[in-house]
Design a protein around this motif. Structure first.
Motif, PDB file in Angstrom:
ATOM      1  N   ARG A 124       0.956  -1.067   0.130  1.00 36.22           N
ATOM      2  CA  ARG A 124       0.106  -0.006   0.143  1.00 36.22           C
ATOM      3  C   ARG A 124       0.834   1.295  -0.020  1.00 36.22           C
ATOM      4  O   ARG A 124       0.380   2.454  -0.191  1.00 36.22           O
ATOM      5  CB  ARG A 124      -0.868   0.097   1.283  1.00 36.22           C
ATOM      6  CG  ARG A 124      -2.067  -1.080   1.479  1.00 36.22           C
ATOM      7  CD  ARG A 124      -2.541  -1.257   2.702  1.00 36.22           C
ATOM      8  NE  ARG A 124      -1.651  -1.468   3.571  1.00 36.22           N
ATOM      9  CZ  ARG A 124      -1.954  -1.400   5.079  1.00 36.22           C
ATOM     10  NH1 ARG A 124      -3.244  -1.410   5.466  1.00 36.22           N
ATOM     11  NH2 ARG A 124      -1.119  -1.614   5.980  1.00 36.22           N
ATOM     12  N   GLU A 125       2.046   1.199   0.295  1.00 37.01           N
ATOM     13  CA  GLU A 125       2.990   2.175   0.373  1.00 37.01           C
ATOM     14  C   GLU A 125       3.568   2.541  -1.054  1.00 37.01           C
ATOM     15  O   GLU A 125       3.694   1.830  -2.103  1.00 37.01           O
ATOM     16  CB  GLU A 125       4.338   1.851   1.247  1.00 37.01           C
ATOM     17  CG  GLU A 125       4.005   1.689   2.737  1.00 37.01           C
ATOM     18  CD  GLU A 125       4.125   2.952   3.401  1.00 37.01           C
ATOM     19  OE1 GLU A 125       4.372   3.625   2.956  1.00 37.01           O
ATOM     20  OE2 GLU A 125       4.186   2.909   4.757  1.00 37.01           O
ATOM     21  N   ASN A 150       2.927  -7.844   1.118  1.00 34.50           N
ATOM     22  CA  ASN A 150       1.890  -7.861   2.195  1.00 34.50           C
ATOM     23  C   ASN A 150       0.878  -6.927   1.671  1.00 34.50           C
ATOM     24  O   ASN A 150       1.132  -5.933   1.126  1.00 34.50           O
ATOM     25  CB  ASN A 150       2.433  -7.493   3.420  1.00 34.50           C
ATOM     26  CG  ASN A 150       1.610  -7.944   4.692  1.00 34.50           C
ATOM     27  OD1 ASN A 150       0.669  -8.806   4.408  1.00 34.50           O
ATOM     28  ND2 ASN A 150       1.952  -7.661   5.778  1.00 34.50           N
ATOM     29  N   PHE A 151      -0.426  -7.238   2.225  1.00 35.81           N
ATOM     30  CA  PHE A 151      -1.483  -6.243   1.971  1.00 35.81           C
ATOM     31  C   PHE A 151      -2.005  -6.130   0.605  1.00 35.81           C
ATOM     32  O   PHE A 151      -2.360  -5.237   0.087  1.00 35.81           O
ATOM     33  CB  PHE A 151      -1.461  -4.941   2.496  1.00 35.81           C
ATOM     34  CG  PHE A 151      -1.278  -4.801   4.274  1.00 35.81           C
ATOM     35  CD1 PHE A 151      -2.065  -5.267   4.990  1.00 35.81           C
ATOM     36  CD2 PHE A 151       0.091  -4.639   4.459  1.00 35.81           C
ATOM     37  CE1 PHE A 151      -1.754  -5.488   6.298  1.00 35.81           C
ATOM     38  CE2 PHE A 151       0.553  -4.736   6.161  1.00 35.81           C
ATOM     39  CZ  PHE A 151      -0.346  -5.057   6.748  1.00 35.81           C
ATOM     40  N   THR A 155      -7.610  -2.309  -1.195  1.00 40.42           N
ATOM     41  CA  THR A 155      -7.825  -1.499  -2.415  1.00 40.42           C
ATOM     42  C   THR A 155      -6.805  -0.293  -2.920  1.00 40.42           C
ATOM     43  O   THR A 155      -6.527   0.305  -3.838  1.00 40.42           O
ATOM     44  CB  THR A 155      -9.012  -0.772  -2.374  1.00 40.42           C
ATOM     45  OG1 THR A 155      -9.221   0.089  -0.810  1.00 40.42           O
ATOM     46  CG2 THR A 155     -10.358  -1.644  -1.961  1.00 40.42           C
ATOM     47  N   ALA A 156      -5.971  -0.303  -1.728  1.00 35.48           N
ATOM     48  CA  ALA A 156      -4.738   0.868  -1.832  1.00 35.48           C
ATOM     49  C   ALA A 156      -3.506   0.187  -2.395  1.00 35.48           C
ATOM     50  O   ALA A 156      -2.345   0.862  -2.350  1.00 35.48           O
ATOM     51  CB  ALA A 156      -4.399   1.579  -0.459  1.00 35.48           C
ATOM     52  N   SER A 157      -3.408  -1.102  -2.585  1.00 36.48           N
ATOM     53  CA  SER A 157      -2.440  -1.899  -3.285  1.00 36.48           C
ATOM     54  C   SER A 157      -1.721  -0.987  -4.539  1.00 36.48           C
ATOM     55  O   SER A 157      -2.354  -0.963  -5.441  1.00 36.48           O
ATOM     56  CB  SER A 157      -2.721  -3.331  -3.393  1.00 36.48           C
ATOM     57  OG  SER A 157      -1.826  -4.041  -4.223  1.00 36.48           O
ATOM     58  N   ARG A 158      -0.309  -0.979  -4.357  1.00 38.76           N
ATOM     59  CA  ARG A 158       0.462  -0.502  -5.497  1.00 38.76           C
ATOM     60  C   ARG A 158       1.208  -1.720  -5.999  1.00 38.76           C
ATOM     61  O   ARG A 158       2.391  -1.587  -6.293  1.00 38.76           O
ATOM     62  CB  ARG A 158       1.293   0.488  -5.117  1.00 38.76           C
ATOM     63  CG  ARG A 158       0.523   1.748  -4.830  1.00 38.76           C
ATOM     64  CD  ARG A 158       1.465   2.960  -4.104  1.00 38.76           C
ATOM     65  NE  ARG A 158       0.791   4.272  -4.164  1.00 38.76           N
ATOM     66  CZ  ARG A 158       0.049   4.603  -2.926  1.00 38.76           C
ATOM     67  NH1 ARG A 158       0.056   3.957  -2.101  1.00 38.76           N
ATOM     68  NH2 ARG A 158      -0.519   5.872  -3.248  1.00 38.76           N
TER      69      ARG A 158
END
Length: 204
Positions: A124-125, A150-151, A155-158
């Protein structure tokens, strides 16, 4: 003959989910401390994964890398003719390893003494320069590194941007492993990829 446990460092940026991953892999829900606060893990902690009563894998939960950018600049002043691992060793013998870069030193000292590392990444970062510096520091230790994304379901996954960055540093083998909601079969995939990186320990 008893074979020595495979030594795996779990590394990455602060709050990426390193301790949560270890809790999932070892089934020890009380291992370490998990918090939204950065820098929760301050020391290197170990936990064994036992098979038939013997330690098959020894995991090392490490502090988050906090100032990789400044450390990379600091290392640029070391002997340019030395190999990257030797420059890391030179740094670890200096006063900064017990001062301003104490947390990074704990991680790098562990990296020099393991078989491989899981690099846990919170996808997400945004892909910032500091993450490139972290990857370069870890690669400088000359140990196999397996990125654990991870993660990935958030929805914020990059994820695509992270995969592109990792591939640019030769880290083409990556595992999607969401500690918040683990994938079925993800652990098997992780260990299969680890066996690829450590071919001499594949049977173990």
């Amino acid at each position: 003959m008893t074979q020595e446990a495979i030594r795996i460092a779990v590394v990455g940026h602060t709050n990426a989910g390193k301790t949560s991953l270890l809790r999932t892999l070892t089934r020890r829900i009380n291992f370490g401390e998990v918090s939204q606060r950065p820098g929760t893990t301050r020391h290197v902690e170990s936990v064994d994964l036992d098979v038939n009563g013997e330690a098959a894998v020894r995991f090392f939960d490490t502090p988050g890398l906090e100032d990789a950018v400044a450390l990379r600049e600091h290392l640029a002043g070391f002997d340019a003719q030395a190999t990257p691992p030797d420059r890391i060793r030179q740094f670890l013998q200096g006063p900064e390893a017990h001062g301003v870069f104490e947390q990074e030193a704990k991680v790098l000292r562990t990296m020099l003494d393991i078989d491989a590392a899981f690099l846990v990444i919170d996808v997400r970062e945004p892909v910032l320069p500091k993450f490139r510096d972290e990857i370069e520091l870890l690669n400088a230790c000359a140990r196999p590194v397996l990125p654990v994304l991870n993660f990935v379901r958030d929805t914020a996954s990059r994820e695509p941007a992270w995969k592109e960055l990792l591939s640019a540093y030769g880290l083409h083998v990556q595992v999607r492993f969401d500690a918040a909601a683990p994938f079925v079969g993800a652990e098997r995939e992780l260990y299969n990829d680890l066996a690829t990186l450590l071919s001499d320990r594949r049977e173990q």
